[in-house]
Write a protein that holds these residues in place. Sequence first.
Motif, short mmCIF file in Angstrom:
data_model
loop_
_atom_site.label_atom_id
_atom_site.label_comp_id
_atom_site.label_asym_id
_atom_site.label_seq_id
_atom_site.Cartn_x
_atom_site.Cartn_y
_atom_site.Cartn_z
N HIS A 1 2.49 101.86 -14.78
CA HIS A 1 1.49 102.70 -15.46
C HIS A 1 1.32 104.00 -14.67
N HIS B 1 -0.20 109.34 -22.31
CA HIS B 1 -1.16 109.08 -23.40
C HIS B 1 -0.57 109.49 -24.75
N HIS C 1 -6.25 98.31 -17.85
CA HIS C 1 -7.52 98.31 -17.09
C HIS C 1 -8.71 97.65 -17.82
N ASP D 1 -1.69 103.85 -12.46
CA ASP D 1 -2.38 104.85 -13.29
C ASP D 1 -2.43 106.18 -12.52
N HIS E 1 -7.19 101.16 -24.29
CA HIS E 1 -5.87 101.71 -23.98
C HIS E 1 -4.85 100.57 -23.95
N GLU F 1 1.00 104.83 -23.17
CA GLU F 1 -0.38 104.32 -23.17
C GLU F 1 -1.04 104.84 -24.44
N ARG G 1 -12.40 98.62 -17.10
CA ARG G 1 -12.85 100.02 -17.11
C ARG G 1 -13.57 100.40 -18.40
MN MN Z 1 -6.22 104.48 -19.54
#
Ligand code: MN
Length: 285
Positions: free
Chosen positions: A8, A40, A191, A248, A76, A65, A194
């Motif tokens: 990621h 993204h 995640h 990430d 996500h 993602e 999150r």
């Molecule tokens: Mn994310």
Amino acid sequence: MSPVFDLHCHSTASDGALSPAELLMRAKDKGVSVLALTDHDTTFGLEAAAASAEQLGICLLNGIEVSALYANQCLHVIGLDIDPKHPVLAAGLARQSELRGQRARKMAEKLAKKGIADAYPAVRALASTGEITRSHFANFLVQAGKAKDQQDAFDKYLSKGKPGYVPTQWAELDEVVAWINAAGGVAVLAHPLRYNLSHKWIDRVLAAFKQVGGVGVEVVTGRSSPDDIRLSAQLALKHGLYASLGSDFHNPDNPWVELGKLAPLPAGLQPIWQLFGSAVQSLLP
Ligand code: MN
Ligand code: AMP
Ligand code: MN
Ligand code: MN
């Protein structure tokens, strides 16, 4: 030696600071053996990343993602080992890209009402040829002297309920997972801690995710505490999901998050790389 995985991270194709080539060079420098580039809602960086990976001898997995909605909550979803050219995925992503463009214009209008003019051309320029994200708005707000750093920009303007926030009709979770599966990939919920969801809701999300064809959950990220990892591992076990890990990584200026710098997956979990092809299997001990 066991291969170092990082599944990621982001490039300039979305809100990362490094170009795909720069990202791969950094991954090499940090000892990463298997990298997934997961921008993204775009696969735009993958071709350049693959060319660099080949030169450097890194095993690159095509990733993404994708922003998705479940019960109006934005989630996500990481797609790993996808065919970026698959028409179902490509069509879905074209729509997400349109949504990003429309959202950016609406965000700029809302900021203009707060006396912050000309955000759209500024974020368009900051994103260059990549997708516009809220991170670009955050950087613009910092440059314009409206926030002291990215976090401050999110807190003051960009988070849900703040003056620059615009809700977005991302594709539904089931559609997003279907695109990834159609493109031959595996879908991983990114995640899980999150989203600030209650235990009950994260259980609901993971059950729904699995039911629509999701197979994995991120257990270790670049910012996970030992408690986060324990909790995420329990979620993976409880829901019968494979465990993934990824930094990430966005920006070399963030000293806390680095490519390949990750706690190991806890014992007793099924690593997501069990599902990958022979290029990855040949690297495993
Ligand atoms: Mn994310
Ligand atoms: P978007 O998908 O355009 O809504 O942007 C989401 C991205 O913004 C995330 O992937 C993060 O990189 C970044 N982000 C979200 N929340 C924060 C925050 N509180 N502080 C800094 N960056 C954030
Ligand atoms: Mn991001
Ligand atoms: Mn990310």
